[in-house]
Design an enzyme around this catalytic site. Structure first.
Site, PDB file in Angstrom:
ATOM      1  N   ARG A  16      23.050  60.454  33.973  1.00 21.47           N
ATOM      2  CA  ARG A  16      24.431  60.863  33.681  1.00 21.47           C
ATOM      3  C   ARG A  16      24.864  60.390  32.295  1.00 21.47           C
ATOM      4  O   ARG A  16      25.717  61.014  31.668  1.00 21.47           O
ATOM      5  CB  ARG A  16      25.364  60.353  34.778  1.00 21.47           C
ATOM      6  CG  ARG A  16      25.352  58.855  34.962  1.00 21.47           C
ATOM      7  CD  ARG A  16      25.908  58.415  36.314  1.00 21.47           C
ATOM      8  NE  ARG A  16      24.965  58.643  37.417  1.00 21.47           N
ATOM      9  CZ  ARG A  16      25.234  58.384  38.700  1.00 21.47           C
ATOM     10  NH1 ARG A  16      26.408  57.890  39.049  1.00 21.47           N
ATOM     11  NH2 ARG A  16      24.334  58.623  39.635  1.00 21.47           N
TER      12      ARG A  16
ATOM     13  N   LYS B 219      13.160  50.032  39.415  1.00 21.52           N
ATOM     14  CA  LYS B 219      12.850  50.679  40.686  1.00 21.52           C
ATOM     15  C   LYS B 219      11.690  49.940  41.362  1.00 21.52           C
ATOM     16  O   LYS B 219      10.830  49.385  40.671  1.00 21.52           O
ATOM     17  CB  LYS B 219      12.396  52.127  40.437  1.00 21.52           C
ATOM     18  CG  LYS B 219      13.475  53.089  40.010  1.00 21.52           C
ATOM     19  CD  LYS B 219      12.884  54.487  39.838  1.00 21.52           C
ATOM     20  CE  LYS B 219      13.921  55.491  39.339  1.00 21.52           C
ATOM     21  NZ  LYS B 219      14.985  55.766  40.326  1.00 21.52           N
TER      22      LYS B 219
HETATM   23  N1  BES Z   1      15.846  59.952  38.395  1.00 20.83           N
HETATM   24  C1  BES Z   1      16.571  59.320  39.418  1.00 20.83           C
HETATM   25  C2  BES Z   1      16.907  60.253  40.587  1.00 20.83           C
HETATM   26  C3  BES Z   1      15.737  60.734  41.407  1.00 20.83           C
HETATM   27  C4  BES Z   1      15.349  60.050  42.540  1.00 20.83           C
HETATM   28  C5  BES Z   1      15.088  61.903  41.083  1.00 20.83           C
HETATM   29  C6  BES Z   1      14.299  60.513  43.308  1.00 20.83           C
HETATM   30  C7  BES Z   1      14.037  62.370  41.850  1.00 20.83           C
HETATM   31  C8  BES Z   1      13.647  61.677  42.975  1.00 20.83           C
HETATM   32  C9  BES Z   1      17.900  58.788  38.860  1.00 20.83           C
HETATM   33  O1  BES Z   1      17.871  58.392  37.546  1.00 20.83           O
HETATM   34  C10 BES Z   1      18.269  57.593  39.668  1.00 20.83           C
HETATM   35  O2  BES Z   1      17.567  56.630  39.604  1.00 20.83           O
HETATM   36  N2  BES Z   1      19.393  57.692  40.385  1.00 20.83           N
HETATM   37  C11 BES Z   1      19.855  56.633  41.201  1.00 20.83           C
HETATM   38  C12 BES Z   1      21.346  56.517  40.973  1.00 20.83           C
HETATM   39  C13 BES Z   1      21.960  55.321  41.637  1.00 20.83           C
HETATM   40  C14 BES Z   1      21.515  54.060  40.929  1.00 20.83           C
HETATM   41  C15 BES Z   1      23.448  55.468  41.582  1.00 20.83           C
HETATM   42  C16 BES Z   1      19.550  56.987  42.656  1.00 20.83           C
HETATM   43  O3  BES Z   1      19.683  58.147  43.027  1.00 20.83           O
HETATM   44  O4  BES Z   1      19.142  56.100  43.388  1.00 20.83           O
HETATM   45 MN    MN Z   2      17.259  56.405  37.276  1.00 23.71          MN
END
Ligand code: BES
Ligand code: MN
Ligand code: ZN
Length: 497
Positions: free
Chosen positions: A350, A276
């Protein structure tokens, strides 16, 4: 720990430092809610209220020296919002949310005061519960990393004509249990990921269940590998601190039905090799909020002795990049045999949930609910204060209705079958990412593959679980403890059938 007591006393005679009084907004200026106070000792005060900046707006707390005839030293006027918004100032809003928020806003802003009396409308047991719950939720302080001392309000006196009623007393006791569960969830979310890694979380669960009738089992990384939990192993393998799966079991002898709760417990989500950006990582200590809510819901179910079997599954892993981390293109085998091509290591929630859902469904519960900070798309869709519910129609509806009663905002979302095609992989049964558009729903469809025919709901709490802004109502900055109140209320509903 803050204590709460119900009292029949005239609020003006309460032996407290500060007396909280509700003020509603009308076209003619603010009015005190509650006849005796409005017509008695507060009458003169209210003529100067507008000049003191009192409007009755939500979250507003104005402190004034108590007028003569009031035993407390200070009167705090807390805003209830528009007089007519809920059918008059004394009427209770759905789920008691108006007084819950007002009580919370007042107690939160009265930090540093030892004892507080609350004279908000609390005419029936439900309203008493809402006022007590809001006040206790507002009395939260996270002090683990502070060198100063505890400052939250210590003693709460809730004024109600129902103070002697069994139902009101039970509501106050329930409020204390629920607020304790929400506080415990907030504490876990707020804890630095340095201190809260998978094994540490498992230890917290074990310690919390000690002395209760909850059975706790912890699977370590070797047992997970042996048991075919490829999601937990894959996501956790980049970290020096290995994954855990915790199973908590509240199994009362006269159980009416069985429920499984599965929580996403990523103790820190860096994204892994699909790393990230720095900004996106700032709040990722909160990526275990689902598991924390599940743990504290099971604890609350046991404390309230709910006659329903509740099995909690905490899917714990730290998602880190390293030489041992899983790579984009790796193929893992989930518990139960489904293979998944990991195209993006940041779609890790997931993967750990799939293992947890399969394990939970192997025991054939009547219904399974998972709770997760799963997608950024959830925040885009519903903002930071409304959570999403997907899944089997009736379970989804039951969760939404429980949320309304509990005073939390959960909104139903669909799982459109046409989006399923985007989860196809060139090499495995499934890919872990699909269409970016509707990303929250795609994640839900991924999870659906792992619940079989078990009735199921998926709660995406990505936005509401962590308050990045300033405090409001009973909600502090940081961990909010969202979903606990809804889940406890939903479990109670199952036992009432
Ligand atoms: N933990 C994150 C989702 C999240 C984002 C929670 C912001 C709280 C605030 C999750 O693991 C994630 O990174 N999801 C990605 C999925 C994508 C790569 C398909 C996302 O939502 O960007
Ligand atoms: Mn994630
Ligand atoms: Zn995550």
């Amino acid at each position: 720990m803050t204590t709460v007591n119900l009292t029949l006393k005239d609020p003006a005679r309460l032996d407290v430092d500060t007396l909280v009084v509700g003020v509603a907004r009308t076209p003619d200026g603010p009015v005190v809610v509650g006849e005796p106070l409005a017509k008695g000792p507060l009458k003169a005060l209210m003529s100067t209220a507008p000049a003191l900046g009192v409007t009755g707006a939500v979250d507003e707390v104005v402190r004034v020296p108590a007028p003569s005839g009031v035993k407390a030293t200070v009167v705090a006027l807390v805003g209830l919002g528009d007089h007519e918004a809920h059918g008059g100032a004394d009427a209770t809003s759905p789920g008691g949310e108006r007084v819950r928020r007002a009580a919370g806003a007042a107690v939160r802003q009265l930090r540093g005061t030892a004892s507080v009396g609350i004279a908000l409308p609390a005419v029936d047991a439900d309203a008493v519960g809402a006022v007590a719950e809001g006040a206790l939720l507002g009395a939260y302080d996270f002090t683990r990393y502070r060198t100063g001392t505890e400052t939250a309000v210590e003693r709460l006196e809730v004024v109600t004509p129902r103070a002697r009623d069994t139902a009101a007393k039970a509501a106050a006791r329930r409020a204390a249990v629920v607020a304790g569960a929400v506080h415990g969830t907030r504490d876990l979310v707020n804890t630095a990921p340095l201190d809260l890694y998978p094994a540490a979380f498992a230890d917290v669960a074990r310690a919390a269940a000690k002395g209760t009738k909850i059975k706790v089992q912890v699977m370590d990384e070797k047992e997970l590998a042996a048991g075919g939990y490829g999601g937990l192993v894959g996501v956790g393998q980049g970290s020096s601190r290995p994954p855990r799966l915790v199973r908590l079991d509240w199994a009362p002898s006269r159980a009416r039905g069985s429920v499984a709760l599965v929580g996403k417990g990523i103790t820190f989500d860096s994204g892994g090799l699909s790393i990230k950006p720095a900004k996106g990582m700032e709040t990722m200590k909160s990526d275990m909020a689902g598991a924390a809510a599940v743990l504290h819901t099971v604890l609350a179910a046991a404390e309230l002795e709910l006659p329903v079997r509740v099995t909690g599954w905490l899917c714990l892993a730290e998602n880190m990049p390293s030489g041992t981390a899983q790579r984009p293109s790796d193929v893992i085998t989930q518990r139960g045999g489904t293979t998944v091509e990991v195209l993006n290591t940041d779609a890790e929630g997931r993967l750990v949930l799939a293992d947890g859902l399969v394990a939970a469904c192997e025991e054939d519960p009547d219904v399974v609910v998972d709770v997760a900070t799963l997608t950024g798309a959830q925040v885009v869709a519903l903002g930071t204060r409304v959570s999403a519910v997907m899944g089997t129609d009736d379970v989804r509806a039951a969760v939404v209705s429980a949320a309304e009663r509990a005073g939390e905002q959960f909104w139903p979302m669909p799982l459109p079958t046409e989006l399923r095609a985007s989860l196809k992989s060139q090499v495995a049964d499934l890919a872990n990412i699909g269409d970016r558009m509707g990303g929250m729903l795609v994640a839900g469809l991924f999870l659906k593959e792992f619940v079989g025919t078990t009735p199921w709901a998926h709660l995406d709490i990505a936005g509401p679980s962590f308050n990045e802004g300033s405090a409001h109502g009973y909600t502090p900055p940081g961990g909010t403890g969202v979903a606990v109140r809804t889940l406890v209320t939903w479990l109670e509903g199952l036992t009432e059938r």
